[in-house]
Structure formats: structure tokens, C-alpha cells
Design a protein around this motif. Structure first.
Motif, PDB file in Angstrom:
ATOM      1  N   LYS A 122       2.398   1.858  -3.660  1.00  0.00           N
ATOM      2  CA  LYS A 122       1.278   2.237  -4.443  1.00  0.00           C
ATOM      3  C   LYS A 122       1.074   4.001  -4.140  1.00  0.00           C
ATOM      4  CE  LYS A 122      -1.191  -2.054  -5.036  1.00  0.00           C
ATOM      5  NZ  LYS A 122      -2.375  -2.678  -4.806  1.00  0.00           N
ATOM      6  N   ASP A 123       1.043   4.257  -2.686  1.00  0.00           N
ATOM      7  CA  ASP A 123       0.602   5.696  -2.289  1.00  0.00           C
ATOM      8  C   ASP A 123       1.805   6.433  -2.962  1.00  0.00           C
ATOM      9  OD1 ASP A 123      -1.682   5.029  -1.412  1.00  0.00           O
ATOM     10  OD2 ASP A 123      -1.114   5.196   0.748  1.00  0.00           O
ATOM     11  N   GLU A 130       1.784   6.957  -6.592  1.00  0.00           N
ATOM     12  CA  GLU A 130       0.686   7.831  -6.944  1.00  0.00           C
ATOM     13  C   GLU A 130       1.047   9.267  -6.584  1.00  0.00           C
ATOM     14  OE1 GLU A 130      -2.716   6.395  -5.046  1.00  0.00           O
ATOM     15  OE2 GLU A 130      -3.077   4.758  -6.443  1.00  0.00           O
ATOM     16  N   GLN A 131       1.810   9.398  -5.229  1.00  0.00           N
ATOM     17  CA  GLN A 131       2.147  10.784  -4.748  1.00  0.00           C
ATOM     18  C   GLN A 131       3.221  11.446  -5.771  1.00  0.00           C
ATOM     19  OE1 GLN A 131       0.531  12.595  -2.862  1.00  0.00           O
ATOM     20  NE2 GLN A 131       1.793  14.097  -2.327  1.00  0.00           N
ATOM     21  N   LEU A 181       5.660   9.337   3.889  1.00  0.00           N
ATOM     22  CA  LEU A 181       5.618   7.984   2.961  1.00  0.00           C
ATOM     23  C   LEU A 181       6.769   7.308   3.047  1.00  0.00           C
ATOM     24  CD1 LEU A 181       2.746   9.089   0.296  1.00  0.00           C
ATOM     25  CD2 LEU A 181       2.522   7.311   2.426  1.00  0.00           C
ATOM     26  N   ARG A 198       4.296  14.936   2.534  1.00  0.00           N
ATOM     27  CA  ARG A 198       3.559  13.868   2.869  1.00  0.00           C
ATOM     28  C   ARG A 198       4.217  12.817   1.978  1.00  0.00           C
ATOM     29  NH1 ARG A 198      -0.124  10.986  -0.538  1.00  0.00           N
ATOM     30  NH2 ARG A 198      -1.693   9.643   0.638  1.00  0.00           N
ATOM     31  N   ASN A 222       0.720  -1.196  -0.177  1.00  0.00           N
ATOM     32  CA  ASN A 222      -0.106   0.004   0.022  1.00  0.00           C
ATOM     33  C   ASN A 222       0.872   1.257   0.209  1.00  0.00           C
ATOM     34  OD1 ASN A 222      -2.385  -1.429   0.213  1.00  0.00           O
ATOM     35  ND2 ASN A 222      -2.447  -1.633   2.288  1.00  0.00           N
ATOM     36  N   LEU A 223       1.820   1.104   0.814  1.00  0.00           N
ATOM     37  CA  LEU A 223       2.786   2.249   0.842  1.00  0.00           C
ATOM     38  C   LEU A 223       3.505   2.787  -0.607  1.00  0.00           C
ATOM     39  CD1 LEU A 223       4.506   1.861   4.470  1.00  0.00           C
ATOM     40  CD2 LEU A 223       3.235   3.850   3.545  1.00  0.00           C
TER      41      LEU A 223
END
Length: 453
Positions: free
Chosen positions: A86-87, A90-91, A247, A243, A83-84
Motif C-alpha cells: 500500500k505504501d 501511494e508513494q 520501501l 523512500r 502495508n508495504l
């Protein structure tokens, strides 16, 4: 030469060290014996306990519980990492492609337009029931039409961006029957283009809203364009960059946590466990055994009254050391230790010649010289006979132990001087002291001593 009883014994650490090293055989044997006994006992007890059915069942149950917890934690950590990742992706994409995140907060171009909607609604005086005013509904219909995904896709394609990035630049609000449109962009040309596309969308939507809600007229009542400083945008850009950093930090922490997870080990073979346990405690026993022997040797060395080195006679009683001889012939490790310590290693005619020369140097007017001492009988006789032979031009008499041999004492009475023969690990300091007292009582001169080390 007079003896002195005021000597204060000091422990020579070098002598203490070599005293332990000379006991290397005993240290090794005891260390091996204790290591074998302790290691064997521990191996046997471990093997017996490992083969107990109750113990085996308990360990298997513990293993299954630990394995379940491990697999659960591992699965959770892997999902969190995915999940991290992917985030983070995306970020990063958002920060690279978002128009809002890449524009300067100190030079933001902004276009505004206020649109007024007019319907045929009128208030009918003195009427209980009034016609329905659809103005708010029409305004909300325009707001929905201009912010839906289909419309944003069309505009975004025309200006070369994506709908989600365009949506951040457009703000459409309904307030007091006014449709307020606000557009932000990086330059004047682009902000004008986006505003024109939105206004065109208003015209395209009007017919559909009239057919579904009601007839109306919509017109622009205010329009402006210009650049400004947007501190809220600066804060937003900083927040989004932070952010991404957070992450990445979270990813590192989760990866470290996953790496530190250790899969529980299944119940091992009892023989392997017994061998490992036996080796471990065998090493402990070996070290403990060696340390124990070394400690005992140190204590015996400190408390011992036995002569250790020729230098002790010189330091304690101010006796001349006429020469040193090896007490016995040794080889291997012992020979190396003797060489390192500086003890005599060879016994030959040259050594006896040097001792005889020392005797002649110190005898002065002494006529008869007595050879006496507390060395072992064989060693004493060997050294005494050699000295008598080397000092053939002098009157030398072989005596013996003055503390045990009456004949030696009688010979002492007739002698003018004495040469002592002492042997390390045989002669005692207390015996040497008594010998010196007897010589002093008879007022005889002590020329020195020959020490077998």
C-alpha cells in the motif's frame, strides 16, 4: 641370470585398484550385509521409539508450539507485506501526480502577498480595563479558512490537481498582525491563478469572520511574483525517491523472509519414519561396508608376499617372462577386468608355440632343460606337459617344486638350464627368491619363466 636383493618395493596404484576390483563379490556381499544389519537395526529402534506414548505426546506438544510460532510469524509477515504494498502504491502515485515532486527545483515560480488586518481597537489611556483586541484571532481565522479541506478542494478543482498536492504548494502564516501568503508553482500563469483564487477566498471569508468575531478591514500591503532556485525542494524530491527505493527493498526482504518460513511437520507415521531411517542408515552401512572391505584388501595387498603379476618377476629379479597364461577360465565381470588390466585371457597351442620359440631363442648351448616352479600341482603339470610336447626336439625334463620335491632337486643337478612355472596368487616372492638361490648355487642358467595369471 643372477637374482638381486636390492629391489625396493613400490606400490603400483593400478595393481592396487584392480586388486580391489577383483574382490567385487566380497565387497558387495559385506556392503549389503552391513547395510541390511545397520538399516534394520535403526528402523526397528526408530519404530519402537516412535510408538512410545511419552515420545508421541512430547512431539505433539512441540509441533503445536512450533505451529503457533509459524502461524504468528506468517501472519505478521503477510500484514507487513500488505502495508508495504500500500505504501509503495501511494508513494508511486504521489511521485507521479504531485506538482511539487515534478517541478524543477532550479525554476520554481513563487507568488507572495502580505495582508494587513485593521480593527477599531484603540488603547484607552488611564483605563484599568481595556477593550479586547481581536486582531490575532481574526488573522488565525483567515489562516484556518484558507487551509481547510473545503477551500482547498475548490481551488484544486479549478487548477486541475488534488487538495493534498495543492496544500504542499501553499504556505500561510500569521506574523506581527500580518497574514503572509506564499504560493509555489511550475509556471508564472499557474502561480498567478492560485494566488488570485486564494485572495478571492479572503474576500469571501471576510463577511463570515466579521459576523462571528468582529468588524475589520483587510488589505494587501505587499505583493510579488518571480522564479527562484529551491535547494530544499531538491532535497525533498531526493528524499521521497529514496523512500520509494527503501520501501521496495523492505518489500523484497519481507517477501524473502516469508518464503523462507517453513511450516513445521506434524508427527509422521511411525512406520514411515522407521522406513526412512532404515533406508538412510542402510545406505550408510552399505558404503561403510564397502569401504571397510576395500581398506582390508589394500592392507593385505601391501603386506602380501604372494605373486601378483608377471611384471613383478621381471622388475624384482630381472627374470625373462617367456609367456603368460590364464590361471583359470573366467567370464562376466572378471573377464572384463582381466581384459582391462591386460592379463592373458586365452590358453591355446599358439600361446605355447610362442613360449617354446622363446625358450629356443635363449637356450643357447644348453642341452637339458628342467621345468620347475611353485605353481599349484595341476597348473604346473598342465603347463610342463605342454612345454615338453612343444619342445620335442629339445631335451626337456618335467621337475617340480625345488623347495619341496627332492627328486626335482636331483633333476636340477643334471640339467643345464631351468624354466620356471609360477602362478599368481599361489607362488610367493620369497619362494622364487629361494629357487633362484638354489639355481645359482648349482651354477645353472635360468632361461626365464612362464607365469599363470
Amino acid at each position: 641370470m643372477e637374482s638381486s636383493n636390492t629391489y625396493e618395493q613400490e606400490i603400483d596404484l593400478k595393481d592396487l585398484l584392480f586388486a580391489m576390483l577383483y574382490k567385487w563379490r566380497l565387497i558387495l556381499v559385506v556392503a549389503l550385509a552391513l547395510g541390511i544389519v545397520l538399516g534394520g537395526f535403526k528402523a526397528f529402534s526408530t519404530y519402537m521409539s516412535q510408538n512410545d506414548p511419552a515420545v508421541l505426546a512430547e512431539k505433539e506438544e512441540e509441533y503445536q508450539k512450533d505451529l503457533e510460532i509459524y502461524e504468528k510469524n506468517k501472519s505478521t509477515s503477510e500484514r507487513e507485506i500488505d502495508n508495504l504494498l500500500k505504501d509503495i502504491a501511494e508513494q508511486q502515485t504521489y511521485l507521479e501526480k504531485s506538482v511539487r515532486m515534478n517541478m524543477s527545483p532550479y525554476d520554481v515560480w513563487e507568488a507572495k502577498a502580505d495582508l494587513f488586518v485593521k480593527t477599531d481597537y484603540v488603547i484607552m489611556p488611564d483605563m484599568v480595563y481595556q477593550n479586547v483586541d481581536y486582531t490575532d484571532t481574526i488573522l488565525q481565522a483567515y489562516q484556518s479558512a484558507l487551509t481547510n479541506t473545503e477551500f482547498l478542494q475548490k481551488v484544486a478543482k479549478k487548477v486541475g490537481t488534488e487538495p493534498r498536492y495543492l496544500k504542499e504548494l501553499i504556505e500561510i502564516q500569521v506574523n506581527e498582525k500580518i497574514l503572509s501568503i506564499k504560493v509555489n508553482y511550475t509556471d508564472e500563469k499557474s502561480v498567478k491563478e492560485v494566488m488570485q483564487y486564494i485572495l478571492s477566498g479572503v474576500d469571501e471569508t471576510k463577511a463570515k469572520i466579521e459576523s462571528t468575531i468582529g468588524v475589520h478591514a483587510i488589505s494587501i500591503v505587499d505583493e510579488s511574483i518571480g522564479s527562484k532556485v529551491d535547494l530544499e525542494l531538491a532535497d525533498a524530491q531526493k528524499t521521497e525517491s529514496t523512500r520509494l527505493v527503501d520501501l521496495n527493498i523492505g518489500l523484497e526482504e519481507k517477501q524473502d523472509a516469508l518464503d523462507q518460513l517453513e511450516e513445521p511437520k506434524k508427527v509422521v507415521d511411525s512406520a514411515s519414519a522407521a522406513i526412512r531411517s532404515g533406508i538412510k542408515y542402510g545406505v550408510i552401512g552399505f558404503v561403510a561396508g564397502g569401504f571397510l572391505v576395500a581398506f582390508v584388501v589394500c592392507m593385505l595387498f601391501v603386506m602380501s608376499d604372494v605373486l601378483y603379476a608377471a611384471k613383478d618377476l621381471r622388475n624384482r629379479y630381472k627374470l625373462r617372462v617367456l609367456g603368460t597364461l590364464p590361471a583359470k577360465k573366467v567370464g562376466g565381470i572378471d573377464a572384463s577386468l582381466r581384459k582391462m588390466e591386460g592379463r592373458a585371457s586365452e590358453e591355446d597351442d599358439k600361446t605355447y608355440g610362442l613360449i617354446a620359440a622363446n625358450v629356443r631363442s635363449f637356450m643357447g648351448d644348453a642341452g637339458k632343460i628342467l621345468v620347475a616352479g611353485c605353481a599349484s600341482a595341476d597348473a604346473f603339470n598342465r603347463v610342463a606337459e605342454k612345454l615338453v610336447a612343444e619342445l620335442g626336439d629339445c631335451q626337456v625334463v618335467k621337475g617340480g617344486n625345488l623347495l619341496e620335491d627332492a627328486e626335482a632337486l636331483e633333476k636340477l643337478s643334471d640339467a643345464d638350464a631351468v624354466v620356471f612355472v609360477e602362478e599368481c596368487k599361489v607362488s610367493k616372492y620369497s619362494q622364487v627368491e629361494l629357487e633362484l638361490e638354489k639355481v645359482k648355487d648349482l651354477q645353472k642358467e635360468v632361461l626365464g619363466c612362464v607365469v599363470l595369471e
